[in-house]
Motif scaffolding. Structure first.
Motif, mmCIF file in Angstrom:
data_model
loop_
_atom_site.group_PDB
_atom_site.id
_atom_site.type_symbol
_atom_site.label_atom_id
_atom_site.label_comp_id
_atom_site.label_asym_id
_atom_site.label_seq_id
_atom_site.Cartn_x
_atom_site.Cartn_y
_atom_site.Cartn_z
ATOM 1 N N VAL A 90 0.825 -1.207 0.000
ATOM 2 C CA VAL A 90 0.000 0.000 0.000
ATOM 3 C C VAL A 90 0.858 1.255 0.000
ATOM 4 N N CYS A 91 1.738 1.381 0.994
ATOM 5 C CA CYS A 91 2.510 2.623 1.125
ATOM 6 C C CYS A 91 3.933 2.505 0.576
ATOM 7 N N GLY A 92 4.416 1.287 0.365
ATOM 8 C CA GLY A 92 5.738 1.102 -0.213
ATOM 9 C C GLY A 92 6.879 1.156 0.783
ATOM 10 N N HIS A 135 10.707 -9.889 15.006
ATOM 11 C CA HIS A 135 10.332 -9.538 16.384
ATOM 12 C C HIS A 135 9.167 -8.552 16.495
ATOM 13 N N PRO A 136 9.241 -7.322 15.957
ATOM 14 C CA PRO A 136 8.077 -6.465 16.165
ATOM 15 C C PRO A 136 6.898 -6.827 15.266
ATOM 16 N N HIS A 137 7.142 -7.599 14.203
ATOM 17 C CA HIS A 137 6.086 -7.969 13.260
ATOM 18 C C HIS A 137 5.984 -9.482 13.174
ATOM 19 N N ARG A 138 4.836 -9.963 12.736
ATOM 20 C CA ARG A 138 4.678 -11.397 12.511
ATOM 21 C C ARG A 138 5.507 -11.815 11.311
ATOM 22 N N LYS A 139 5.813 -13.090 11.212
ATOM 23 C CA LYS A 139 6.627 -13.602 10.099
ATOM 24 C C LYS A 139 5.851 -13.576 8.788
ATOM 25 N N ASP A 156 2.589 -3.072 6.696
ATOM 26 C CA ASP A 156 3.432 -2.635 7.807
ATOM 27 C C ASP A 156 2.634 -2.020 8.952
ATOM 28 N N ARG A 157 1.484 -1.424 8.679
ATOM 29 C CA ARG A 157 0.684 -0.792 9.730
ATOM 30 C C ARG A 157 -0.774 -1.188 9.577
ATOM 31 N N ASP A 158 -1.544 -0.982 10.622
ATOM 32 C CA ASP A 158 -2.970 -1.276 10.566
ATOM 33 C C ASP A 158 -3.684 -0.362 9.579
ATOM 34 N N SER A 159 -3.215 0.873 9.449
ATOM 35 C CA SER A 159 -3.870 1.804 8.520
ATOM 36 C C SER A 159 -3.705 1.323 7.071
ATOM 37 N N CYS A 160 -2.552 0.725 6.743
ATOM 38 C CA CYS A 160 -2.347 0.190 5.389
ATOM 39 C C CYS A 160 -3.262 -1.011 5.142
ATOM 40 N N ARG A 161 -3.410 -1.850 6.155
ATOM 41 C CA ARG A 161 -4.290 -3.012 6.029
ATOM 42 C C ARG A 161 -5.720 -2.557 5.798
#
Length: 128
Positions: free
Chosen positions: A67-69, A76-80, A85-90
């Motif tokens: 979405v945002c590139g 670690h901070p994100h799932r595999k 990258d963010r909830d807003s992009c999802r």
């Protein structure tokens, strides 16, 4: 002796703070505070990507948000298996899919011929 002029803590602003400002005031406004948070998040993400490269992680673990590139490291901070990258992009991607689905339905609805409807007969006509 002149008092030192305090300035906005956001890197790209540096405007002087008002003279009567509280002693713990760091930013000239809400926009600078939000921009500073975004800047810090970007710095953190860039640092994490750099660490991933130094640890020798595979390039497949550093992905780009469709979405945002923006690039981000999986782990670690994100799932595999994270895609956005963010909830807003999802949320943006979800809304775009829903919009495309609605447009597709509108096109198929307009292209199909309407079936002939039988004329409505009022119940009063049947009773007499």
């Amino acid at each position: 002796m002149a008092e030192r002029v305090r300035r906005c803590a956001y890197v790209l602003c540096s405007k002087p703070l008002p003279e009567g400002a509280r002693s713990d005031k760091r930013f000239c406004g809400r926009a600078c505070r939000a921009a500073h948070r975004r800047w810090l998040r970007h710095q953190r993400e860039a640092f994490m990507i750099g660490l991933a490269f130094l640890r020798g992680e595979e390039p497949g673990q550093i992905v780009r948000c469709p979405v945002c590139g923006r690039r981000f490291a999986l782990g670690h901070p994100h799932r595999k298996d994270k895609i956005y990258d963010r909830d807003s992009c999802r949320q943006k991607a979800f809304r775009a899919r829903r919009r495309a689905e609605g447009e597709r339905e509108a096109v198929t609805r307009d292209s199909t011929p309407n079936p002939r409807r039988r004329p409505l007969i009022s119940t009063n006509a049947l009773a007499s």
